[in-house]
Design an enzyme around this catalytic site. Structure first.
Site, mmCIF file in Angstrom:
data_model
loop_
_atom_site.group_PDB
_atom_site.id
_atom_site.type_symbol
_atom_site.label_atom_id
_atom_site.label_comp_id
_atom_site.label_asym_id
_atom_site.label_seq_id
_atom_site.Cartn_x
_atom_site.Cartn_y
_atom_site.Cartn_z
ATOM 1 N N ASP A 98 0.814 -1.215 0.000
ATOM 2 C CA ASP A 98 0.000 0.000 0.000
ATOM 3 C C ASP A 98 0.849 1.267 0.000
ATOM 4 O OD1 ASP A 98 0.903 -0.466 2.597
ATOM 5 O OD2 ASP A 98 -1.037 -0.188 3.563
ATOM 6 N N ASP A 101 6.998 3.898 3.686
ATOM 7 C CA ASP A 101 7.163 4.987 4.644
ATOM 8 C C ASP A 101 8.646 5.050 5.024
ATOM 9 O OD1 ASP A 101 6.040 6.970 6.420
ATOM 10 O OD2 ASP A 101 6.103 5.518 8.039
ATOM 11 N N ASP A 157 -5.315 1.881 6.631
ATOM 12 C CA ASP A 157 -6.094 2.062 7.855
ATOM 13 C C ASP A 157 -5.449 3.032 8.832
ATOM 14 O OD1 ASP A 157 -3.891 0.291 8.608
ATOM 15 O OD2 ASP A 157 -4.984 0.053 10.498
HETATM 16 P P1 IMP Z 1 7.581 1.218 6.659
HETATM 17 O O1 IMP Z 1 8.182 -0.072 7.068
HETATM 18 O O2 IMP Z 1 7.911 2.317 7.631
HETATM 19 O O3 IMP Z 1 7.895 1.627 5.243
HETATM 20 O O4 IMP Z 1 6.043 1.042 6.876
HETATM 21 C C1 IMP Z 1 5.131 0.834 5.909
HETATM 22 C C2 IMP Z 1 3.812 0.483 6.563
HETATM 23 O O5 IMP Z 1 3.391 1.503 7.487
HETATM 24 C C3 IMP Z 1 2.750 0.439 5.510
HETATM 25 O O6 IMP Z 1 2.618 -0.858 5.001
HETATM 26 C C4 IMP Z 1 1.513 0.869 6.263
HETATM 27 O O7 IMP Z 1 0.904 -0.266 6.859
HETATM 28 C C5 IMP Z 1 2.007 1.778 7.349
HETATM 29 N N1 IMP Z 1 1.836 3.198 6.982
HETATM 30 C C6 IMP Z 1 2.793 4.113 6.726
HETATM 31 N N2 IMP Z 1 2.290 5.305 6.436
HETATM 32 C C7 IMP Z 1 0.941 5.167 6.488
HETATM 33 C C8 IMP Z 1 -0.167 6.078 6.260
HETATM 34 O O8 IMP Z 1 -0.021 7.265 5.941
HETATM 35 N N3 IMP Z 1 -1.406 5.535 6.416
HETATM 36 C C9 IMP Z 1 -1.629 4.236 6.754
HETATM 37 N N4 IMP Z 1 -0.628 3.362 6.968
HETATM 38 C C10 IMP Z 1 0.643 3.823 6.843
HETATM 39 MG MG MG Z 2 1.258 -2.290 5.388
#
Ligand code: IMP
Ligand code: MG
Length: 177
Positions: A98, A101, A157
């Protein structure tokens, strides 16, 4: 518009165009390859369901679950809660996510699949927040680069809610502050 949403960032119509364009690129790049499409649960469900119907190729579908937990510092550690159930040795894998981040989730999942012997691992994400990156990671396919705002809808979510919204909206700060 939902009462907890401040503004619509990506409309239903725009989402449809994004999905169609990503599907075309994937179809071109994976033509002749019998790849495995792996969705990361649960955020990818709506995006993946739409995307897969637009790709006119033969491929297998599976899911993984990864969750991040914060260590003592801000570096997110990622745990794989459910692994892929199809053997990946010598297979081409396309992960569908999705949003990217910090990049930790996809960096960990990609490294894991390569260590299991996957021939290639590529990532298709609907959204990317490059400003939030903590580990070096670049998706191969990206629907939209977005600003550093918390978004919900179309699978994404907050506290397990809003996944059903048909658009991507910016969540009101009052909801999570
Ligand atoms: P990362 O490991 O920090 O890249 O995290 C990614 C995960 O964080 C995604 O798969 C989402 O589940 C969650 N996430 C990050 N930003 C958002 C947002 O703005 N809305 C909802 N979920 C988010
Ligand atoms: Mg996710």
């Amino acid at each position: 518009m939902h009462k907890d949403v401040e503004s619509i960032l990506i409309s239903e119509e725009k989402l449809e165009n994004i999905v169609n364009s990503l599907a075309k690129q994937i179809e071109k790049d994976y033509n002749g390859k019998e790849f495995i499409m792996v969705g990361l649960l649960k955020g990818s469900i709506v995006f993946m369901a739409q995307l897969m119907t637009k790709i006119d190729l033969d491929f297998e579908v599976d899911f993984m679950v990864a969750s991040s937990y914060d260590g003592t510092e801000s570096t997110g550690k990622v745990r794989i809660d459910k692994d892929i159930s199809i053997p990946v040795k010598d297979r081409d894998v396309l992960i569908v996510e999705d949003i990217v981040d910090s990049g930790s989730t996809l960096e960990t999942v990609t490294r894991h699949l390569l260590s299991e012997g996957a021939a290639s691992v590529k990532v298709c994400t609907l959204c990317d927040k490059p400003a939030r990156r903590k580990v070096s990671f670049t998706p191969d396919y990206c629907g939209a680069e977005i600003p550093d705002k918390f978004i919900v809808g179309y699978g994404l979510d907050y506290d397990e809610k809003y996944r059903n919204l048909p658009y991507i909206g910016v969540l009101k700060r009052s909801v999570f502050e």
